[in-house]
Write a protein that holds these residues in place. Structure first.
Motif, PDB file in Angstrom:
ATOM      1  N   ASP A 257       0.842  -1.195   0.000  1.00 21.06           N
ATOM      2  CA  ASP A 257       0.000   0.000   0.000  1.00 21.06           C
ATOM      3  C   ASP A 257       0.875   1.242   0.000  1.00 21.06           C
ATOM      4  O   ASP A 257       1.922   1.279   0.628  1.00 21.06           O
ATOM      5  N   GLU A 258       0.399   2.280  -0.711  1.00 28.79           N
ATOM      6  CA  GLU A 258       1.103   3.544  -0.729  1.00 28.79           C
ATOM      7  C   GLU A 258       0.900   4.233   0.615  1.00 28.79           C
ATOM      8  O   GLU A 258      -0.205   4.291   1.130  1.00 28.79           O
ATOM      9  N   VAL A 259       1.978   4.748   1.199  1.00 22.54           N
ATOM     10  CA  VAL A 259       1.924   5.385   2.502  1.00 22.54           C
ATOM     11  C   VAL A 259       1.755   6.887   2.303  1.00 22.54           C
ATOM     12  O   VAL A 259       2.485   7.509   1.543  1.00 22.54           O
ATOM     13  N   THR A 260       0.775   7.462   2.987  1.00 20.94           N
ATOM     14  CA  THR A 260       0.579   8.903   2.953  1.00 20.94           C
ATOM     15  C   THR A 260       1.148   9.481   4.236  1.00 20.94           C
ATOM     16  O   THR A 260       0.717   9.116   5.331  1.00 20.94           O
ATOM     17  N   LEU A 261       2.136  10.352   4.091  1.00 21.49           N
ATOM     18  CA  LEU A 261       2.764  10.962   5.255  1.00 21.49           C
ATOM     19  C   LEU A 261       1.938  12.148   5.735  1.00 21.49           C
ATOM     20  O   LEU A 261       1.346  12.870   4.941  1.00 21.49           O
ATOM     21  N   THR A 262       1.932  12.345   7.044  1.00 21.82           N
ATOM     22  CA  THR A 262       1.307  13.531   7.623  1.00 21.82           C
ATOM     23  C   THR A 262       2.154  14.735   7.233  1.00 21.82           C
ATOM     24  O   THR A 262       3.380  14.682   7.265  1.00 21.82           O
ATOM     25  N   THR A 263       1.498  15.820   6.867  1.00 21.78           N
ATOM     26  CA  THR A 263       2.206  17.054   6.539  1.00 21.78           C
ATOM     27  C   THR A 263       1.952  18.064   7.645  1.00 21.78           C
ATOM     28  O   THR A 263       0.798  18.338   7.989  1.00 21.78           O
ATOM     29  N   TYR A 264       3.029  18.596   8.202  1.00 24.74           N
ATOM     30  CA  TYR A 264       2.914  19.610   9.244  1.00 24.74           C
ATOM     31  C   TYR A 264       3.016  20.984   8.600  1.00 24.74           C
ATOM     32  O   TYR A 264       4.081  21.409   8.152  1.00 24.74           O
TER      33      TYR A 264
ATOM     34  N   ARG B  62      11.355  20.137  11.178  1.00 27.03           N
ATOM     35  CA  ARG B  62      11.490  18.681  11.134  1.00 27.03           C
ATOM     36  C   ARG B  62      12.109  18.155  12.435  1.00 27.03           C
ATOM     37  O   ARG B  62      11.611  17.203  13.035  1.00 27.03           O
ATOM     38  N   ASP B  63      13.185  18.802  12.897  1.00 22.21           N
ATOM     39  CA  ASP B  63      13.824  18.382  14.155  1.00 22.21           C
ATOM     40  C   ASP B  63      12.879  18.547  15.343  1.00 22.21           C
ATOM     41  O   ASP B  63      12.794  17.678  16.214  1.00 22.21           O
TER      42      ASP B  63
ATOM     43  N   SER C   9       9.566  10.592   8.790  1.00 23.74           N
ATOM     44  CA  SER C   9       8.272   9.906   8.831  1.00 23.74           C
ATOM     45  C   SER C   9       7.097  10.859   8.604  1.00 23.74           C
ATOM     46  O   SER C   9       5.947  10.468   8.762  1.00 23.74           O
ATOM     47  N   PHE C  10       7.385  12.101   8.216  1.00 29.14           N
ATOM     48  CA  PHE C  10       6.347  13.098   7.968  1.00 29.14           C
ATOM     49  C   PHE C  10       6.882  14.132   6.996  1.00 29.14           C
ATOM     50  O   PHE C  10       8.092  14.208   6.754  1.00 29.14           O
ATOM     51  N   ASP C  11       5.988  14.922   6.442  1.00 32.28           N
ATOM     52  CA  ASP C  11       6.359  16.030   5.552  1.00 32.28           C
ATOM     53  C   ASP C  11       6.192  17.350   6.289  1.00 32.28           C
ATOM     54  O   ASP C  11       5.452  17.430   7.271  1.00 32.28           O
TER      55      ASP C  11
END
Length: 152
Positions: free
Chosen positions: A7-14, A48-49, A61-63
């Motif tokens: 399955d394609e993984v959709t990353l959470t975007t902050y 990101r950090d 693990s996220f955008d």
């Protein structure tokens, strides 16, 4: 494209709003908190950090999407520019589809690749791309080739 059976993984975007202040940029991360960076170029890695630290998650693990808030009336101009860029890209896509359609129509009418190029004001190589043929012959040149070999 994901591998078969995966399955394609959709990353959470902050979503982050970067606001200028005298020591750099305040980074307001939706649903997470606020951090800072000295320059706008450092904003994305700082967010990101920060998110990785707060959520105890890997930083890949996220955008992150950083939207600068400049002020002085320029933010609306920037949004207008982005909208114009999106419209331009959509117009380019429409023109490309139409160009391919017309090239196929001209080919079906028996025009040579060079003639199609002249009509569309593109190179013969571009016509080959538009027709999806690479180095294969156009329908018109195939017909001429068949006529030549049948006369031999």
């Amino acid at each position: 494209m994901p591998a078969e059976g995966v399955d394609e993984v959709t990353l959470t975007t902050y979503e982050t709003v970067a606001k200028r202040w005298k020591h750099g940029w305040e980074l307001h991360i939706d649903g997470v908190g606020v951090t800072q960076s000295r320059t706008l170029l450092d904003a994305e890695p700082m967010v990101r950090d920060y998110v990785a630290m707060i959520l105890n998650a890997p930083d890949d693990s996220f955008d992150v999407k950083v939207t600068p808030e400049i002020g002085a009336g320029v933010d609306g101009e920037i949004r207008g520019l982005r909208h114009a860029d999106e419209e331009l890209e959509a117009a380019r896509e429409r023109a490309g589809k139409q160009r391919r359609k017309v090239a196929r129509r001209l080919d079906s009418l028996g025009l040579s690749g060079r003639e199609i190029a002249a009509v569309l004001e593109v190179s013969p190589q571009r016509v080959s791309q538009l027709l999806g043929r690479g180095k294969t012959k156009t329908a018109a040149s195939k017909r001429r080739s068949v006529r030549r070999t049948s006369k031999l």
